[in-house]
Enzyme design. Sequence first.
Site, mmCIF file in Angstrom:
data_model
loop_
_atom_site.group_PDB
_atom_site.id
_atom_site.type_symbol
_atom_site.label_atom_id
_atom_site.label_comp_id
_atom_site.label_asym_id
_atom_site.label_seq_id
_atom_site.Cartn_x
_atom_site.Cartn_y
_atom_site.Cartn_z
ATOM 1 N N HIS A 162 9.156 7.259 8.960
ATOM 2 C CA HIS A 162 9.849 7.398 7.675
ATOM 3 C C HIS A 162 11.311 7.710 7.957
ATOM 4 C CE1 HIS A 162 6.546 7.772 4.476
ATOM 5 N NE2 HIS A 162 5.995 7.246 5.553
ATOM 6 N N ASN A 168 9.496 5.288 3.749
ATOM 7 C CA ASN A 168 9.231 4.397 4.873
ATOM 8 C C ASN A 168 10.509 3.710 5.351
ATOM 9 O OD1 ASN A 168 6.067 3.890 5.150
ATOM 10 N ND2 ASN A 168 6.542 4.187 2.991
ATOM 11 N N HIS A 175 4.574 4.460 12.959
ATOM 12 C CA HIS A 175 4.851 4.480 11.514
ATOM 13 C C HIS A 175 5.905 5.550 11.275
ATOM 14 C CE1 HIS A 175 3.391 4.368 7.167
ATOM 15 N NE2 HIS A 175 3.955 5.566 7.197
ATOM 16 N N CYS A 231 8.734 10.231 -0.211
ATOM 17 C CA CYS A 231 8.015 11.374 0.329
ATOM 18 C C CYS A 231 7.995 12.440 -0.752
ATOM 19 C CB CYS A 231 8.734 11.879 1.567
ATOM 20 S SG CYS A 231 8.179 13.494 2.106
ATOM 21 N N ARG A 270 0.838 -1.211 0.000
ATOM 22 C CA ARG A 270 0.000 0.000 0.000
ATOM 23 C C ARG A 270 0.876 1.266 0.000
ATOM 24 N NH1 ARG A 270 -0.931 4.825 2.220
ATOM 25 N NH2 ARG A 270 -0.459 3.975 4.285
ATOM 26 N N ASP A 271 1.522 1.547 1.118
ATOM 27 C CA ASP A 271 2.266 2.806 1.219
ATOM 28 C C ASP A 271 3.488 2.799 0.305
ATOM 29 O OD1 ASP A 271 2.659 5.343 2.150
ATOM 30 O OD2 ASP A 271 3.479 4.764 4.090
#
Lengths: 320, 320
Positions: B208, B248, B206, B239, B14-15
Amino acid sequence: MSSEFLTVQEVAPRDGLQIEPVWVPTEAKVALIDALSEAGFSRIEAGSFVSPKAVPALRDGEEVFMRMRRLPGVIYVALVPNLKGAQRAMAVGADELNLVMSASQSHNRANMRMDCEASLAAFADIAAHARGGDVLLNATVATAFGCPFEGRVDEDRVLDIVDRYLALGIRGITLADTTGMASPRQVARLVRRARARLPASALTLHFHNTRGLGLVNVLAAYEAGAQRFDASLGGLGGCPFAPGASGNICTEDLVHMCGEMGIETGIDLQRLIGLSRGLPALLGHDVPGQVAKAGRNCDLHPMPAERVEPGQPPAKQAAA
Amino acid sequence: MSSEFLTVQEVAPRDGLQIEPVWVPTEAKVALIDALSEAGFSRIEAGSFVSPKAVPALRDGEEVFMRMRRLPGVIYVALVPNLKGAQRAMAVGADELNLVMSASQSHNRANMRMDCEASLAAFADIAAHARGGDVLLNATVATAFGCPFEGRVDEDRVLDIVDRYLALGIRGITLADTTGMASPRQVARLVRRARARLPASALTLHFHNTRGLGLVNVLAAYEAGAQRFDASLGGLGGCPFAPGASGNICTEDLVHMCGEMGIETGIDLQRLIGLSRGLPALLGHDVPGQVAKAGRNCDLHPMPAERVEPGQPPAKQAAA
């Protein structure tokens, strides 16, 4: 007003440049060192005095040391492998000599082309030669947290080498994670044991980010009592065993972390970022540092202007 | 026998994939998710159910959820922005819905195209719709550690949002450092305050790695009482505000760190590394993860065969 302080020793001019395939002109090396001096470092490893055949990238060590502009209070360090290198470095006024031996016999043979006993004998010669003068001595235990050939390195052996360095009259000690094998609990344990032998002002930690743990290990070491760390502008300085992976921890990423945590370094981060952003043009390739790409936390962005319907996140934006 | 355990929720499908410019075929997404299931993850964020116009890379969410092979005990999560997305995800049997709102009003407007109050109203609708069924609910506070438009985000505001999520009957909470602005002491402070409201089993962090602090923040959060972390295979997922910087945190780098520290994850690292090494061919570019490039600590190297004179380190070898 922070009461916490961490010393960063910049090693890009030595550990960073030594494996670069392109020739960095003496002029550019001198300009880099001068700019680093002005950015606020108190210690800069400015060159090495090894055989020019072995490390051609740094064959201009004498000229660099003679031409760089020395700021008062900055300690300019030279890496030396033997007495001859020490004499060359002392002749051009290096403030400190850094001697390197690996904790693992096989790595010392591969890296320095001699057994550990031969390295220690050379260090004794250097220490005798330097005695009574005002040059500082530091000795590094390379592969102190792991060896790419042998794997695990015994902590007692590392500390035994530290004791032997100290017995030679060498006052500064560096524990180096040469190929990025250290992990934080291991680091904390070894730092605590080293600190039982040494004041914080005499101990340097040298980490590589080869497996992504460079800054994790810095923080673990700091919290265990270490206060001085090697780092390389842009994260320059790869590892021959990990093509494409990061090498030395990145100076500006470390300085940024410290700033966010309220730990003083005395270094001008914005100036560092500017220097780091000039490296790709100098070297012909991208460098691993993150903060020079992402900007500082305090560098805010304007809000995007485009509008789409509610509930529809625009492509290219991270939702979490 | 370690008594320590850390849960890694894999978010690459997903991300990681949402900002990729190349189309990853449904078949390849399903193969990736199936391989991740077999590598030992207990939680996988497998897709999002937002507008296909907004995130075209994930427009095949339904098909992915229908075709992937579900392993018993694995929770397959879907990101949803609103009730319609929740209904779509529930129709294909998502085990958990992840709702996202930013702590900063400006970031929520830019990312979700609505004010925070509109997001919270949508979450209330979703919670009412899900009530009595067996779908799990998680809600994310994005920009919980800093906003790229506004800078510092007030901790009390973040915790107020957590309280509002909990009041809606949402049981799982994620604190997200959406653009990599968190630092370790800040993380420890917020995690301790969140843990006063939530058991460790309900809290996800979560992070990054935008400014190089991803794993530093994981360790700070873990030591402050967090036990569940999002991570993305290969470090996929950039990002939009930091071109060229990491996104991530990288799953295999995290799992390697845990392994070196004696913290169990239940995940097969060697299998992960194999999957990560396949990403450049799938996506057409290098990925930020380090361990897939460097290998594990336990992957030793043969000693180099060449011999040169003593005292002369060979070029291309790091001396410290």
